[in-house]
Enzyme design. Sequence first.
Site, short mmCIF file in Angstrom:
data_model
loop_
_atom_site.label_atom_id
_atom_site.label_comp_id
_atom_site.label_asym_id
_atom_site.label_seq_id
_atom_site.Cartn_x
_atom_site.Cartn_y
_atom_site.Cartn_z
N ARG A 32 0.77 -1.16 0.09
CA ARG A 32 0.09 0.03 -0.20
C ARG A 32 0.85 1.10 -0.13
O ARG A 32 0.45 2.34 -0.78
CB ARG A 32 -0.91 0.08 1.22
CG ARG A 32 -1.70 1.03 1.45
CD ARG A 32 -2.69 1.38 2.45
NE ARG A 32 -2.47 0.67 3.80
CZ ARG A 32 -1.56 1.13 4.72
NH1 ARG A 32 -1.17 2.45 4.45
NH2 ARG A 32 -1.45 0.37 5.68
N LYS A 50 -8.51 6.03 -19.11
CA LYS A 50 -8.90 6.78 -20.47
C LYS A 50 -7.69 6.53 -21.23
O LYS A 50 -7.16 5.30 -21.44
CB LYS A 50 -9.38 7.97 -20.48
CG LYS A 50 -10.40 8.31 -19.40
CD LYS A 50 -11.82 7.37 -19.46
CE LYS A 50 -12.66 7.50 -18.58
NZ LYS A 50 -12.88 7.54 -17.21
N ASP A 64 -7.23 19.12 -14.78
CA ASP A 64 -7.87 17.80 -15.30
C ASP A 64 -7.37 17.71 -16.75
O ASP A 64 -7.85 18.34 -17.59
CB ASP A 64 -9.19 17.62 -15.01
CG ASP A 64 -9.58 16.16 -15.34
OD1 ASP A 64 -8.93 15.46 -16.11
OD2 ASP A 64 -10.82 15.59 -14.95
N TYR A 88 -17.15 17.10 -16.05
CA TYR A 88 -17.67 15.65 -15.93
C TYR A 88 -18.57 15.54 -14.93
O TYR A 88 -18.52 15.82 -13.42
CB TYR A 88 -16.49 14.82 -15.77
CG TYR A 88 -16.74 13.30 -15.43
CD1 TYR A 88 -17.38 12.57 -16.26
CD2 TYR A 88 -16.00 12.83 -14.18
CE1 TYR A 88 -17.74 11.26 -15.84
CE2 TYR A 88 -16.48 11.57 -13.96
CZ TYR A 88 -17.03 10.68 -14.76
OH TYR A 88 -17.56 9.25 -14.49
#
Length: 367
Positions: free
Chosen positions: A44, A193, A168, A96
């Site tokens: 982690r 994406k 972004d 978005y």
Amino acid sequence: MKNTELSQIALTQDATGAIANPIYLSTAYQHPHLGTSTGFDYTRTKNPTRSAFEESFAKLERGTASFATASGMAAIQLICNLFKAGDEILVSFDLYGGTFRLFDFYEQQYGVHFKYVDFLNYETVKESITENTKALFIETISNPQMQEVDVDPYYILSKKHHLLTIIDNTFLTPYLSTPLEDGADIVLHSATKYIGGHNDVLAGVVTVKDANLAEKLGEFHNMIGATLSPFDSYLLQRGLKTLHLRMDRSEYNAQLLAKRCYNLKGIDQVLYCGRTGMMSLRLNKNYKADKFLENLKVCIFAESLGGTETFITFPYTQTHVDMPDEEKEKRGIDEHLLRLSIGVEDYEDIEQDIIQALEKSKESVII
């Protein structure tokens, strides 16, 4: 950025000379002695495969450090932890839907205020800054209206008012734009994406240049634990090797399709900034979106973007479904708007599929 740089940076630095980056699945790492470490203790906190991707991506972004997260939304949530109750963030008005939903949650639950402004209007943004404003959150190409923002003036404005500029950059990627070089403080991507590029990995990534900011986000990244798995990190590293090829092809196809759609009777509006593979189309009211989507044969009716396949999304009931109707109306998100992510197929196949689906979506006129 040179095309070959993407492939070269993505190559493993493994001592064996392996071209494909190794996948380290171990969650724990042996300590040689008490008080010593190999640099890896618990996956982690740090994993060799994830570190290989993060280091590669930070180089591409011209940043100090990158943090790979379990999704694009986890990347945004990681950044949200920089703010406290009473802080205000100015956000792209056209945005978005998932980001809108997360910001609404943070406002309701934690008292962080998000004010939506039009970044195409510099004076409006300038006048919106208050003593509580801490950051600007900008989609370089807005989703789904595809409005490209000239961000350079906002870097100057942010520094003047001691604000963070958060970009972004999902639609452009580091291949087409490196905001950290220009003055941004934080750049994020939904790596699901274009970075992954094959519709087979869910991921996000945040990159910063400032060392103190990197240290703070690193603490949050470890503490929250929404880190990327080793296998998904490997997939992103693989995706970087072909990013330039896929971006060039999808952009080429999108530019041709945009020109063609301007002349199609069934399309009232083409929303395309001229770059990347993302565009939106507004159908004429005599054409039914549901019929259009049902008749696609090459393009795929699906809710994502940036992959090798051409995806067509219906924002009204998909990406922006949780946005209140009055907010959708303000942003032009109606039952005639379609968002397209143009893939790497032969252009003629995409064009012909759009045209045939459009023809079959026209309503019959009874005289």
